[in-house]
Enzyme design. Structure first.
Site, PDB file in Angstrom:
ATOM      1  N   CYS A 128      15.752 -41.293 -46.467  1.00 58.24           N
ATOM      2  CA  CYS A 128      16.246 -41.595 -47.813  1.00 58.24           C
ATOM      3  C   CYS A 128      16.494 -43.094 -48.017  1.00 58.24           C
ATOM      4  CB  CYS A 128      17.513 -40.809 -48.096  1.00 58.24           C
ATOM      5  SG  CYS A 128      18.690 -40.842 -46.732  1.00 58.24           S
ATOM      6  N   HIS A 242      22.836 -43.719 -52.484  1.00 58.81           N
ATOM      7  CA  HIS A 242      22.745 -44.874 -51.577  1.00 58.81           C
ATOM      8  C   HIS A 242      22.501 -46.138 -52.402  1.00 58.81           C
ATOM      9  CE1 HIS A 242      22.672 -42.329 -48.146  1.00 58.81           C
ATOM     10  NE2 HIS A 242      21.389 -42.369 -47.815  1.00 58.81           N
TER      11      HIS A 242
HETATM   12  C1  2RA Z   1      21.571 -40.509 -43.932  1.00 58.34           C
HETATM   13  N1  2RA Z   1      19.193 -40.954 -43.837  1.00 58.34           N
HETATM   14  O1  2RA Z   1      21.806 -40.998 -45.031  1.00 58.34           O
HETATM   15  C2  2RA Z   1      20.208 -39.983 -43.583  1.00 58.34           C
HETATM   16  C3  2RA Z   1      19.945 -38.731 -44.356  1.00 58.34           C
HETATM   17  N2  2RA Z   1      19.220 -37.814 -43.608  1.00 58.34           N
HETATM   18  O2  2RA Z   1      22.432 -40.375 -43.073  1.00 58.34           O
END
Ligand code: 2RA
Length: 340
Positions: A128, A242
């Site tokens: 991600c 994010h």
């Molecule tokens: C995280 N990339 O954000 C990972 C999600 N699977 O921890």
């Protein structure tokens, strides 16, 4: 005819969003099979005008399935994806199990949808943080190749699953009430705190697994092993989006204004760059959105050559970071008519 679709990990934070994306995008399917570990079965989840019971994942779960979306652990993917392929079905896998495998396309549809056709049964959904960091950069890279990329991530709890989102809520509540809170999911106190991403640190490089995924997956998705990438991945007390600070250096001088123009038409991107009102990408705006928000686009003052630009993006980790990207790959597989 429309495919029979299975979701492995259907009750997880991403699995639930996969169901929602299939519904909201009116994905043409003849049936939907929801699979999860035995402890999560028996639940009924709503899909369109009916309730579908979650079934236990077994080696017999894939009879008649055409497309299986996996969002469980790498162990589950390694065990069951080959079984699905043997049944003649196609796997879109959200785990990291097959991402760096040469025979497995690693796909962000806005960047390299052409890779899908070369699949040998498994197509991998990227990490991600990688998706949210690099999707906006693809139009820049096409016009003026990016030679170096520095990423700093501010990653939401959802990346560590529904339990981590619950841990954020519970620890914040405890903090505000002056109560002790004992973490059960994440390694450090989460309320009003941030910490290095909760994946292991390589004892030689000092990089954690998440940072290495951003580095290696960027090269594979851009099809450019020579692009120089570094990353610092941090878990922050945010629920499901994010954010990333990105600085990139191009082959030739590039103006921030030129990048801003490119972001106006970049697929999967929404420009949010309001300098006058100090309004830029924020997790609260990115959450629940398909698009990755991009702003703070400015010349990198540390590079007098004029070849570097810095920006800030925010994207929903459960959607474009995982479930939406996987469903978009599946749409390419069934070539659904362009959404009305
Ligand atoms: C995280 N990339 O954000 C990972 C999600 N699977 O921890």
């Amino acid at each position: 005819s429309s495919p029979l679709v299975a979701i492995v990990g259907a009750t997880g934070a991403v699995g639930v969003e996969m169901i929602r994306c299939l519904e909201e995008r009116n994905f043409p399917l003849s049936g939907l099979r929801l699979l999860a570990s035995p402890r999560s079965t028996g639940r009924k989840l709503k899909f369109r005008d009916r309730e579908i019971e979650v079934e236990p994942l077994t080696e017999q779960s894939f009879k008649g399935v055409d497309i299986a979306l996996f969002s469980a652990s790498g162990t589950v993917s390694r065990q069951f994806a080959p079984i699905v392929v043997k049944e003649g079905a196609i796997v879109v896998d959200n785990s990291s199990a097959f991402r760096m495998d040469a025979d497995t396309p690693l796909v962000v549809p806005e960047i390299n949808a052409g890779e899908i056709a070369r699949h040998k049964g498994i197509i991998a959904n990227p990490n991600c943080a990688a998706i949210i960091s690099i999707t906006p950069l693809w139009p820049v890279h096409q016009r003026n190749p990016i030679k170096r990329l520095i990423v700093a991530t501010y990653q939401a709890a959802s990346g560590a699953g529904a339990a981590a989102m619950e841990e954020l809520r519970a620890s914040t509540e405890a903090y505000l009430q002056g109560r002790e809170y004992k973490n059960t999911v994440l390694p450090h106190p989460y309320a009003f705190n941030l910490f290095s991403h909760n994946t292991k640190i390589d004892p030689v490089t000092g990089y954690n697994d998440e940072e290495m995924k951003v580095i290696e997956e960027t090269k594979k998705i851009f099809g450019d092993p020579d692009i120089r990438v570094s990353a610092t991945c941090v878990r922050v007390p945010v629920l499901r989006a994010h954010s990333v600070a990105v600085t990139f250096e191009c082959e030739r001088p590039i103006a921030a204004a030129e990048v801003r123009e490119l972001m106006k038409t970049a697929p999967g991107v929404k420009l949010v760059d309001d300098w006058a009102n100090n309004y830029f990408p924020m997790p609260k705006d990115a959450s629940g959105q398909d698009d990755i928000l991009v702003g703070r686009i400015r010349q990198d003052l540390s590079d007098p050559s004029g070849k570097s630009v810095t920006l800030f993006s925010a994207g929903d980790q459960l959607l474009k970071g995982a479930a939406l990207n996987a469903v978009q790959i599946a749409e390419k597989l069934v070539k659904v008519p362009a959404l009305a």
